[in-house]
Motif scaffolding. Structure first.
Motif, PDB file in Angstrom:
ATOM      1  N   ILE A 111       0.823  -1.213   0.000  1.00  0.00           N
ATOM      2  CA  ILE A 111       0.000   0.000   0.000  1.00  0.00           C
ATOM      3  C   ILE A 111       0.856   1.261   0.000  1.00  0.00           C
ATOM      4  CG2 ILE A 111      -1.745   1.283   1.315  1.00  0.00           C
ATOM      5  CD1 ILE A 111      -2.763  -1.164  -0.234  1.00  0.00           C
ATOM      6  N   TRP A 112       2.077   1.175   0.489  1.00  0.00           N
ATOM      7  CA  TRP A 112       2.961   2.354   0.457  1.00  0.00           C
ATOM      8  C   TRP A 112       3.114   2.873  -0.975  1.00  0.00           C
ATOM      9  CZ3 TRP A 112       5.484   5.049   4.395  1.00  0.00           C
ATOM     10  CH2 TRP A 112       6.408   6.011   3.966  1.00  0.00           C
ATOM     11  N   ILE A 113       3.500   1.996  -1.892  1.00  0.00           N
ATOM     12  CA  ILE A 113       3.682   2.440  -3.276  1.00  0.00           C
ATOM     13  C   ILE A 113       2.334   2.671  -3.947  1.00  0.00           C
ATOM     14  CG2 ILE A 113       3.839   0.101  -4.225  1.00  0.00           C
ATOM     15  CD1 ILE A 113       5.745   3.289  -5.357  1.00  0.00           C
ATOM     16  N   TRP A 114       1.329   1.908  -3.561  1.00  0.00           N
ATOM     17  CA  TRP A 114      -0.017   2.103  -4.114  1.00  0.00           C
ATOM     18  C   TRP A 114      -0.518   3.516  -3.843  1.00  0.00           C
ATOM     19  CZ3 TRP A 114      -3.600   0.341  -7.261  1.00  0.00           C
ATOM     20  CH2 TRP A 114      -4.936   0.711  -7.066  1.00  0.00           C
ATOM     21  N   ASN A 115      -0.326   4.011  -2.613  1.00  0.00           N
ATOM     22  CA  ASN A 115      -0.790   5.355  -2.255  1.00  0.00           C
ATOM     23  C   ASN A 115      -0.045   6.444  -3.009  1.00  0.00           C
ATOM     24  OD1 ASN A 115      -2.864   4.675  -0.574  1.00  0.00           O
ATOM     25  ND2 ASN A 115      -1.738   4.969   1.335  1.00  0.00           N
ATOM     26  N   ILE A 116       1.212   6.199  -3.319  1.00  0.00           N
ATOM     27  CA  ILE A 116       1.969   7.182  -4.102  1.00  0.00           C
ATOM     28  C   ILE A 116       1.381   7.298  -5.507  1.00  0.00           C
ATOM     29  CG2 ILE A 116       4.206   7.660  -5.185  1.00  0.00           C
ATOM     30  CD1 ILE A 116       5.538   6.517  -2.696  1.00  0.00           C
ATOM     31  N   PHE A 117       1.078   6.170  -6.121  1.00  0.00           N
ATOM     32  CA  PHE A 117       0.456   6.198  -7.446  1.00  0.00           C
ATOM     33  C   PHE A 117      -0.913   6.872  -7.392  1.00  0.00           C
ATOM     34  CE2 PHE A 117       3.532   2.956  -8.816  1.00  0.00           C
ATOM     35  CZ  PHE A 117       3.766   3.369 -10.125  1.00  0.00           C
ATOM     36  N   LEU A 118      -1.713   6.502  -6.397  1.00  0.00           N
ATOM     37  CA  LEU A 118      -3.086   6.980  -6.311  1.00  0.00           C
ATOM     38  C   LEU A 118      -3.145   8.492  -6.112  1.00  0.00           C
ATOM     39  CD1 LEU A 118      -5.977   5.791  -6.309  1.00  0.00           C
ATOM     40  CD2 LEU A 118      -5.865   5.798  -3.811  1.00  0.00           C
ATOM     41  N   THR A 119      -2.197   9.036  -5.349  1.00  0.00           N
ATOM     42  CA  THR A 119      -2.223  10.461  -5.034  1.00  0.00           C
ATOM     43  C   THR A 119      -1.478  11.316  -6.051  1.00  0.00           C
ATOM     44  OG1 THR A 119      -2.306   9.893  -2.674  1.00  0.00           O
ATOM     45  CG2 THR A 119      -1.748  12.170  -3.233  1.00  0.00           C
ATOM     46  N   PHE A 120      -0.349  10.826  -6.573  1.00  0.00           N
ATOM     47  CA  PHE A 120       0.530  11.692  -7.339  1.00  0.00           C
ATOM     48  C   PHE A 120       0.709  11.346  -8.820  1.00  0.00           C
ATOM     49  CE2 PHE A 120       2.004  12.576  -2.995  1.00  0.00           C
ATOM     50  CZ  PHE A 120       1.924  13.969  -3.016  1.00  0.00           C
ATOM     51  N   LEU A 121       0.081  10.277  -9.315  1.00  0.00           N
ATOM     52  CA  LEU A 121       0.269   9.916 -10.714  1.00  0.00           C
ATOM     53  C   LEU A 121      -0.058  11.071 -11.674  1.00  0.00           C
ATOM     54  CD1 LEU A 121      -0.512   6.530 -12.377  1.00  0.00           C
ATOM     55  CD2 LEU A 121      -1.114   8.633 -13.533  1.00  0.00           C
ATOM     56  N   PRO A 122      -1.227  11.744 -11.528  1.00  0.00           N
ATOM     57  CA  PRO A 122      -1.509  12.875 -12.431  1.00  0.00           C
ATOM     58  C   PRO A 122      -0.500  14.013 -12.320  1.00  0.00           C
ATOM     59  CG  PRO A 122      -3.523  12.121 -11.374  1.00  0.00           C
ATOM     60  CD  PRO A 122      -2.381  11.451 -10.661  1.00  0.00           C
ATOM     61  N   LEU A 123      -0.137  14.366 -11.084  1.00  0.00           N
ATOM     62  CA  LEU A 123       0.832  15.449 -10.899  1.00  0.00           C
ATOM     63  C   LEU A 123       2.198  15.068 -11.454  1.00  0.00           C
ATOM     64  CD1 LEU A 123      -0.087  16.608  -7.275  1.00  0.00           C
ATOM     65  CD2 LEU A 123      -0.397  17.915  -9.380  1.00  0.00           C
ATOM     66  N   PHE A 124       2.583  13.780 -11.305  1.00  0.00           N
ATOM     67  CA  PHE A 124       3.861  13.305 -11.834  1.00  0.00           C
ATOM     68  C   PHE A 124       3.908  13.465 -13.350  1.00  0.00           C
ATOM     69  CE2 PHE A 124       6.357   9.834 -13.712  1.00  0.00           C
ATOM     70  CZ  PHE A 124       7.600  10.037 -13.111  1.00  0.00           C
ATOM     71  N   LEU A 125       2.828  13.090 -14.018  1.00  0.00           N
ATOM     72  CA  LEU A 125       2.772  13.214 -15.475  1.00  0.00           C
ATOM     73  C   LEU A 125       2.808  14.675 -15.911  1.00  0.00           C
ATOM     74  CD1 LEU A 125       0.145  10.470 -16.427  1.00  0.00           C
ATOM     75  CD2 LEU A 125       2.607  10.414 -16.837  1.00  0.00           C
ATOM     76  N   LEU A 126       2.077  15.525 -15.216  1.00  0.00           N
ATOM     77  CA  LEU A 126       2.057  16.945 -15.569  1.00  0.00           C
ATOM     78  C   LEU A 126       3.446  17.566 -15.423  1.00  0.00           C
ATOM     79  CD1 LEU A 126      -1.289  18.137 -13.909  1.00  0.00           C
ATOM     80  CD2 LEU A 126      -0.801  18.022 -16.369  1.00  0.00           C
TER      81      LEU A 126
END
Length: 433
Positions: free
Chosen positions: A253-268
């Protein structure tokens, strides 16, 4: 011997010709999609909220942490309540609660009220997945629970996959607040329909006696899940396998939460795409998550059906392989150059992470006695989200301090890989009375 073979053949005929039980997982899939729409809307609304309400990456991460921590703590009473009062009752209360909390988020203007709304969302969403695990243990025999779980757990990827194009379109047309109002309303409509039509196996008028017998032959049926047990809830923490599930799920869940919260911001930030393009690109990696859930469940079912390994070992083995693959791929993500290769690596990562979560949820039905499936599943989820709650705020601080998500992904990949250690070396034996 011949009699046993005939009985086995009869069971197989029933299982192939009468499959009403597989319609039940659709309820869980839809409810889970709504659950994750109500989590994902924050990541889509985040850029506009940062600008409109003068927030930072750390504030967005803090909202994710408040939700995750509340969600984690509430797992413990949720599991007990589900086992005590039944899946349908708790599921109905939970969805109504979190839908109202979602709508309230759209009315917030300050960080304090936003944190309060995410707190309420965490309370409401806590019973969802343990309830799904409970319903799965009632409606499916053990050999089918991995596949059934993979299907409904795929909702946690379908939601984020369909959210970007839909929610981006809503935000462009009506503003970020409309995301929360609309997703909240969807949940209220769904639960009214669910309350009217859902029934337990023994009360269903559409389930044949033959199929019910087949379900009950391998430990299914709601009657078995309400039997008394000598094991007290508080003593579950004394079992080695329970602690292995807690620690292993934390790593996932540690890495899951990073994807869930920041994936859009990471791409932008890293790929310099427009907000309109985000609706398409942010959904692509979650397709890998859907495939990982369903294919992972299918693989464990086939391994069990062919007698290659037991249901427990099929799930443990899949988790170990996928945890190692996740570690390698996630560590490499921030070093990928170009939009296409970045999306490919993120898709693979979410595929392997999802195979882990699906098998982990199904594992609770193998480790726990029928009367405690909800409790054990909730305790595992508690471990994952209690520790994983720190991931969004830590990643947010790293991004604000370094101007990059590299350290967040590298450390997250290492943590994800540790799930293999806990699920293989610590989770071994079922709980015995």
């Amino acid at each position: 011997m011949k009699t046993e073979q005939i009985l086995q053949t009869d069971v197989e005929v029933v299982s192939t010709k009468r499959k009403f039980r597989w319609s039940v997982v659709i309820w869980l899939l839809i409810g889970g999609i709504i659950n994750y729409l109500d989590r994902t809307n924050l990541s889509i609304a985040a850029p506009a909220m940062i600008k409109d309400l003068h927030l930072s990456n750390m504030h967005i991460g803090l909202m994710g942490t408040v939700f995750s921590w509340t969600y984690a703590v509430m797992q413990l009473p949720s599991g007990w309540l589900i086992d005590r009062f039944g899946a349908k009752t708790m599921y109905s209360i939970a969805i109504l609660w979190w839908s109202i909390a979602t709508a309230l988020t759209g009315a917030c203007n300050k960080l304090g009220t936003l944190l309060g709304a995410r707190f309420l969302l965490g309370v409401g969403e806590a019973p969802c997945m343990p309830t799904n695990a409970k319903i799965t243990s009632e409606w499916y025999p053990k050999r089918e629970r991995g596949l059934a779980t993979g299907i409904w757990d795929a909702s946690s990827k379908v939601g984020p996959a369909i959210a970007p194009p839909i929610l981006v379109a809503i935000e462009v047309a009506f503003g970020w607040r409309a995301l929360f109002f609309i997703t909240g309303a969807i949940g209220i409509v769904f639960i009214l329909i669910f309350m009217k039509f859902y029934r337990s196996p023994e009360k269903s008028k559409l389930l044949s006696k033959e199929e019910l017998d087949y379900i009950q032959a391998e430990g299914g049926g709601s009657a078995t899940t309400i039997e008394t047990t000598k094991i007290k809830w508080r003593t579950l923490f004394k079992y080695r396998s329970v602690w292995g599930m807690i620690l292993g799920f934390f790593c996932t869940i540690w890495i899951w939460n990073i994807f869930l919260t920041f994936l859009p911001l990471f791409l932008l930030k890293t790929q310099h795409i427009s907000f309109a393009q985000l609706g398409i690109y942010a959904s692509i990696p979650w397709i890998g998550g859907i495939l990982g859930d369903v294919c992972g469940g299918y693989i464990t079912k086939k391994l069990t059906d062919k007698g290659i390994c037991s249901p427990i070992n099929a799930k443990r083995g899949l988790i170990v392989i996928c945890a190692i693959l996740t570690a390698v791929v996630v560590i490499l993500i921030p070093f990928m150059k170009g939009l296409v290769i970045s999306l490919i690596f993120m898709t693979i990562a979410l595929c392997t992470i999802s195979a882990i979560t699906g098998s982990a949820w199904a594992l609770s039905g193998d480790i726990a006695p029928p009367a405690l499936v909800g409790s054990v599943g909730a305790i595992q989820n508690f471990g994952g989200y209690f520790g994983g709650a720190f991931a969004p705020v830590v990643a947010g601080i790293i991004a604000d301090t370094t101007g990059s998500y590299t350290i967040a992904f590298v450390s997250g990949g290492i943590i994800a890989g540790c799930a293999a250690i806990f699920y293989w070396f610590v989770v071994k034996d079922p709980i015995k009375e």
